[in-house]
Design a protein around this motif. Structure first.
Motif, short mmCIF file in Angstrom:
data_model
loop_
_atom_site.label_atom_id
_atom_site.label_comp_id
_atom_site.label_asym_id
_atom_site.label_seq_id
_atom_site.Cartn_x
_atom_site.Cartn_y
_atom_site.Cartn_z
N ARG A 199 11.77 13.05 39.70
CA ARG A 199 12.55 11.81 39.76
C ARG A 199 11.84 10.76 40.61
N ALA A 200 11.30 11.16 41.74
CA ALA A 200 10.61 10.23 42.63
C ALA A 200 9.38 9.62 41.96
N PHE A 201 8.59 10.46 41.29
CA PHE A 201 7.40 9.93 40.62
C PHE A 201 7.78 9.03 39.44
N ARG A 202 8.88 9.36 38.76
CA ARG A 202 9.35 8.51 37.67
C ARG A 202 9.77 7.15 38.21
N TRP A 203 10.51 7.14 39.31
CA TRP A 203 10.94 5.88 39.91
C TRP A 203 9.75 5.06 40.39
N ARG A 204 8.77 5.72 40.99
CA ARG A 204 7.59 4.99 41.45
C ARG A 204 6.88 4.32 40.28
N ARG A 205 6.77 5.06 39.16
CA ARG A 205 6.13 4.49 37.97
C ARG A 205 6.92 3.27 37.47
N MET A 206 8.25 3.34 37.51
CA MET A 206 9.08 2.21 37.08
C MET A 206 8.85 0.98 37.95
N LEU A 207 8.68 1.20 39.25
CA LEU A 207 8.41 0.09 40.16
C LEU A 207 7.00 -0.46 39.96
N GLU A 208 6.03 0.44 39.80
CA GLU A 208 4.63 0.00 39.65
C GLU A 208 4.38 -0.74 38.34
N THR A 209 5.10 -0.37 37.29
CA THR A 209 4.90 -1.04 36.00
C THR A 209 5.70 -2.32 35.88
N GLY A 210 6.54 -2.60 36.88
CA GLY A 210 7.31 -3.84 36.88
C GLY A 210 8.63 -3.74 36.14
#
Length: 123
Positions: A50-61
């Motif tokens: 979940r944490a890595f998924r959220w980070r990806r969502m933030l990084e991709t905008g």
């Protein structure tokens, strides 16, 4: 000289199967048994994913802020912030957690709590 940002992607393929007794069994790709003598802590593995998924969502905008992400997920932004810290764990620690080889006492509540003052001190 500019430093290029590096991104680490962790993909955790999981398949849920219900054996006799109604307990869930997690199978790794190809049906391989996890390394080590203990099974992975599923709560901790799910939190990492979940944490890595959220980070990806933030990084991709997809979301501009943690508050936007938390609102979309319908959870508290403080929880999102604390869970996102899991993405800062060393790759070896993440691998150990995924394999069920993490040090005794490494739990989700322990990783989400405040860090020890000793961690910030240099010897």
């Amino acid at each position: 000289m500019t430093a290029a940002a590096q991104m680490l992607t962790v993909r955790v393929p999981l398949a849920d199967r219900k054996p006799r007794g109604g307990r869930k069994l997690i199978l790794t790709p190809g049906g391989m048994a996890p390394r080590g003598t203990t099974a992975p802590d599923t709560t901790l593995v799910k939190a990492l994913a979940r944490a890595f998924r959220w980070r990806r969502m933030l990084e991709t905008g997809r979301y501009g802020t943690i508050d936007e992400l938390a609102a979309a997920e319908k959870i508290n932004s403080s929880y999102v912030s604390r869970l996102l810290r899991l993405t800062l764990l060393a790759p070896g620690i993440v691998e150990a957690i995924l394999d069920g080889r993490q040090a005794e006492g490494v739990t989700l509540p322990g990783l989400m709590g405040p860090f020890s003052v000793e961690w910030g001190r240099q010897s």
